[in-house]
Design an enzyme around this catalytic site. Structure first.
Site, PDB file in Angstrom:
ATOM      1  CE1 TYR A   3      41.469  26.771  29.374  1.00 18.85           C
ATOM      2  CE2 TYR A   3      43.930  26.037  30.384  1.00 18.85           C
ATOM      3  CZ  TYR A   3      42.174  26.017  30.420  1.00 18.85           C
ATOM      4  OH  TYR A   3      41.812  25.436  31.384  1.00 18.85           O
ATOM      5  CG  LEU A  52      41.271  33.416  44.691  1.00 18.25           C
ATOM      6  CD1 LEU A  52      42.529  34.218  44.422  1.00 18.25           C
ATOM      7  CD2 LEU A  52      40.978  33.074  45.953  1.00 18.25           C
ATOM      8  NE  ARG A  89      35.301  31.440  35.825  1.00 20.68           N
ATOM      9  CZ  ARG A  89      35.496  30.763  36.285  1.00 20.68           C
ATOM     10  NH1 ARG A  89      35.016  30.706  37.337  1.00 20.68           N
ATOM     11  NH2 ARG A  89      34.924  28.872  35.580  1.00 20.68           N
ATOM     12  N   GLY A  90      38.979  35.925  40.304  1.00 15.58           N
ATOM     13  CA  GLY A  90      38.742  37.306  40.960  1.00 15.58           C
ATOM     14  C   GLY A  90      38.651  37.785  42.014  1.00 15.58           C
TER      15      GLY A  90
END
Length: 332
Positions: free
Chosen positions: A56, A209, A211-212
């Site tokens: 990441y 969620l 990714r939103g």
């Protein structure tokens, strides 16, 4: 904050974990100061599970978490369970070049992770995606050697299917499987989750969620920042996005009747799936974290669950969770 245990052999962690990826990569630029404050707020609220990956931001996320723990006060590291994924091969341009699960690579990746995090051990260590060129037994065996050496506490898995889970568990105790699980992604209920429960393996659920999308804040005309991978996601594209946002609005109506937000309803649904499941929330800001934490105290009865699932039927979600090229990397 309530606690849950990651499988029969894993650590005790908070009922919600904090997924830290978005603070360093794939969702566009993040605010470093706010990211650190969000980690600190999570720790103050009783969150004990922090999830990261060594790829990441090419190590940026591990350095960020290391800094957050150093500045969180005495004893912060001892209160936290650090879950780390490894093995993804990146290039300087941000490209993805496969996965490396060779035993020598396991030891190499771990050495760098320990340095970046500023710790002498990782609590849960897992290959991010199965390396098709290396038997899972060899990768898990190498992590088991690091457990014996004290540099790893528990072995996890990530995005693998039932057969691979069984093969891995035959080599060494597995604490948990990290895999996407949400109202929009329920495939694990068919075979993967039953196998985990049979073998005493917990589940850390990411993407709760979607990714939103299930956060309740997404709009059709939202502009994506440079580097935000959702611009390539089928669920955020064209007619798929319209159909998915319609499902979110149906969920909003149900959530409002319960007196909670869309995000809280979606997270609470995952929490309701079993005490062996720990959702990871990818909050990058303190306000989003506070909203997510509110889901812990949301009690859903049978009628609530039925209403939520009626609002978001699994077979009406439009689009796969990754582009086709990335879906090919999923053993799960």
């Amino acid at each position: 904050m309530h606690d849950r245990t990651l499988g029969a052999s894993g650590p005790v962690v908070s009922a919600l974990g904090l997924g830290c990826m978005g603070m360093s990569a794939l969702y566009g630029e993040a605010d470093r100061t706010e990211s650190l404050a969000t980690v600190h707020a999570a720790l103050d609220a009783g969150v004990t599970l922090l999830d990261t990956g060594d790829f990441y931001g090419m190590g940026h996320n591990e350095l960020l978490i290391g800094e957050a723990l150093r500045t969180a006060g005495a004893g912060a590291r001892d209160r936290v369970v650090l879950s780390v994924k490894f093995g993804a091969l990146r290039d300087a341009g941000g490209g993805w070049n496969g996965y490396d699960g060779r035993p020598a690579a396991v030891k190499n990746f771990l050495a760098y992770t320990l340095q970046r995090l500023g710790t002498d051990h990782v609590d849960v260590y897992r290959l991010s995606r199965l390396d098709p060129a290396v038997p899972v037994e060899e990768t898990v065996g190498a992590i088991a050697e690091e457990v014996e050496a004290g540099r790893v506490r528990h072995i996890g898995l990530s995005e693998v299917g039932a057969e691979t889970i069984r093969r891995a568990a035959a080599v060494a105790p597995i604490s948990d499987l990290q895999i996407e699980y949400s109202l929009f992604s329920r495939d694990i209920e068919v075979e993967t989750l039953p196998v985990c429960r049979e073998l005493g393996i917990g589940v850390t659920a990411y993407g709760v969620l979607s990714r939103g999308l299930l956060g309740g804040h997404w709009t059709r005309d939202r502009a994506l920042a440079p580097g935000d991978f959702r611009g390539l996601s089928p669920r955020f594209s064209g007619e798929n996005l319209d159909r998915n946002l319609a499902l979110v609005e149906a969920l909003r109506a149900t959530a409002e009747q319960k007196g909670v937000t869309v995000a809280q309803a979606a997270i609470a649904w995952v929490l309701s799936r079993g005490e062996d499941i720990v959702p990871l929330v990818g909050a990058r800001r303190r306000d989003r974290l506070a909203e997510a934490l509110g889901a812990v105290d949301v009690a859903l009865d049978a009628a609530d669950l039925a209403a939520i699932e009626d609002a978001v039927p699994a077979d009406e979600v439009a689009g796969t969770r990754y582009p086709e090229a990335l879906m090919a990397h999923l053993d799960s």
